[in-house]
Write a protein that holds these residues in place. Structure first.
Motif, PDB file in Angstrom:
ATOM      1  N   UNK A  12      37.153  72.772  54.333  1.00  0.00           N
ATOM      2  CA  UNK A  12      36.536  71.610  53.574  1.00  0.00           C
ATOM      3  C   UNK A  12      35.264  71.957  52.843  1.00  0.00           C
ATOM      4  N   UNK A  13      34.446  72.823  53.309  1.00  0.00           N
ATOM      5  CA  UNK A  13      33.147  72.964  52.137  1.00  0.00           C
ATOM      6  C   UNK A  13      33.428  73.672  51.178  1.00  0.00           C
ATOM      7  N   UNK A  14      34.522  74.559  50.993  1.00  0.00           N
ATOM      8  CA  UNK A  14      34.762  75.000  49.542  1.00  0.00           C
ATOM      9  C   UNK A  14      35.672  74.236  48.721  1.00  0.00           C
ATOM     10  N   UNK A  15      36.360  73.177  49.487  1.00  0.00           N
ATOM     11  CA  UNK A  15      37.102  72.248  48.726  1.00  0.00           C
ATOM     12  C   UNK A  15      36.334  71.090  48.248  1.00  0.00           C
ATOM     13  N   UNK A  16      35.406  70.747  48.772  1.00  0.00           N
ATOM     14  CA  UNK A  16      34.240  69.893  48.360  1.00  0.00           C
ATOM     15  C   UNK A  16      33.728  70.337  47.038  1.00  0.00           C
ATOM     16  N   UNK A  17      33.682  71.561  46.845  1.00  0.00           N
ATOM     17  CA  UNK A  17      33.061  71.924  45.512  1.00  0.00           C
ATOM     18  C   UNK A  17      34.132  72.078  44.304  1.00  0.00           C
ATOM     19  N   UNK A  18      35.334  71.732  44.736  1.00  0.00           N
ATOM     20  CA  UNK A  18      36.478  71.943  43.583  1.00  0.00           C
ATOM     21  C   UNK A  18      37.578  72.305  44.154  1.00  0.00           C
ATOM     22  N   UNK A  19      38.636  71.927  43.538  1.00  0.00           N
ATOM     23  CA  UNK A  19      40.139  72.217  44.105  1.00  0.00           C
ATOM     24  C   UNK A  19      40.627  73.849  43.781  1.00  0.00           C
ATOM     25  N   UNK A  20      41.264  74.215  44.733  1.00  0.00           N
ATOM     26  CA  UNK A  20      41.468  75.546  45.129  1.00  0.00           C
ATOM     27  C   UNK A  20      42.942  75.880  45.673  1.00  0.00           C
ATOM     28  N   UNK A  21      43.436  76.875  45.397  1.00  0.00           N
ATOM     29  CA  UNK A  21      44.576  77.371  46.407  1.00  0.00           C
ATOM     30  C   UNK A  21      44.246  78.326  47.427  1.00  0.00           C
ATOM     31  N   UNK A  82      36.145  64.469  53.378  1.00  0.00           N
ATOM     32  CA  UNK A  82      34.717  64.646  53.310  1.00  0.00           C
ATOM     33  C   UNK A  82      34.089  63.812  54.592  1.00  0.00           C
ATOM     34  N   UNK A  83      34.544  63.176  55.030  1.00  0.00           N
ATOM     35  CA  UNK A  83      34.072  62.369  56.190  1.00  0.00           C
ATOM     36  C   UNK A  83      33.931  63.270  57.328  1.00  0.00           C
ATOM     37  N   UNK A  84      35.064  64.033  57.457  1.00  0.00           N
ATOM     38  CA  UNK A  84      35.242  65.303  58.676  1.00  0.00           C
ATOM     39  C   UNK A  84      34.309  66.291  58.141  1.00  0.00           C
ATOM     40  N   UNK A  85      33.880  66.687  57.017  1.00  0.00           N
ATOM     41  CA  UNK A  85      33.129  67.582  56.510  1.00  0.00           C
ATOM     42  C   UNK A  85      31.589  67.206  56.823  1.00  0.00           C
ATOM     43  N   UNK A  86      31.326  66.042  56.752  1.00  0.00           N
ATOM     44  CA  UNK A  86      30.093  65.634  57.058  1.00  0.00           C
ATOM     45  C   UNK A  86      29.497  65.542  58.502  1.00  0.00           C
ATOM     46  N   UNK A  87      30.861  65.323  59.259  1.00  0.00           N
ATOM     47  CA  UNK A  87      30.808  65.516  61.063  1.00  0.00           C
ATOM     48  C   UNK A  87      30.557  66.878  61.285  1.00  0.00           C
TER      49      UNK A  87
END
Length: 204
Positions: A12-21, A82-87
């Motif tokens: 989740x932390x990586x995808x918060x920075x942009x789309x990835x495979x 993003x909400x899960x990432x924040x938790x």
């Protein structure tokens, strides 16, 4: 007290920075050596990708293919993600779990986290550690005074005390490193105005 899930935090932390495979996520995990310092098995990442997608925390947005290589699904984080990432990030950055490695993961991939909030969360974790150290020493001193603590018990108290003091020393060093962490994340870090290195009383 439950620690954050390091694999969820990583993806989740990586995808918060942009789309990835998935291969990009796996490669990033391998290059950072997360198996050594974070205890995350990179082979578990693909399974977690499917699980997070099933939970609606991430979603496939397209497929990509280069030459004869297999098609790869590109993922994006959702609002629920993003909400899960924040938790998980708050749990990693604030709870005084001595042997946790998720705090490093939360620092390494801080995309979407306001750095003023980062300082505040780290200050909460440091305060909790300071309180835990004070309670530990007070409890040990009381039991010693009452003659209820054998040598093995004293040794156990001392080991935990040293762990807590080492973690607090790490927090002191981290204060000076936060600007560099912010630069790596590509965002500006506000100067600290209310967070100063702890001046701990000497404990025996």
């Amino acid at each position: 007290m439950r620690d954050a899930n390091p694999v969820r935090l990583l993806i989740l932390g990586l995808l918060a920075g942009g789309q990835l495979h998935g291969h990009q996520i796996r490669r990033t995990a391998e290059l950072t050596g997360i198996e050594q310092w974070g205890g995350v098995k990179v082979g578990a990442l693909y399974g977690m990708l499917h699980r997070l997608a099933a939970e609606g925390l991430i979603e496939p947005v397209r497929t990509e293919q280069e030459g004869n290589r297999p098609q790869r699904t590109v993922y994006a984080i959702t609002a629920e993600g993003r909400a899960e990432l924040a938790i998980h990030r708050d749990r990693a950055l604030t709870q005084p779990i001595l042997h946790s490695t998720t705090v490093e993961a939360a620092l390494k991939w801080p995309a979407g986290l306001d750095h003023k909030a980062l300082r505040e969360r780290l200050a909460r974790r440091r305060d909790a550690l300071t309180s835990a150290l004070a309670d530990l020493v007070a409890s040990r001193d009381l039991y010693e005074k009452e003659g209820k603590l054998p040598a093995s018990g004293i040794a156990g108290y001392r080991r935990t005390q040293l762990h807590l003091e080492a973690e607090l020393a790490w927090h002191d060093e981290l204060d000076a490193m936060l600007p560099a962490i912010a630069r790596e994340a590509g965002t500006a870090l506000e100067p600290a105005t209310d967070v100063t290195p702890l001046r701990r009383r000497k404990t025996s």
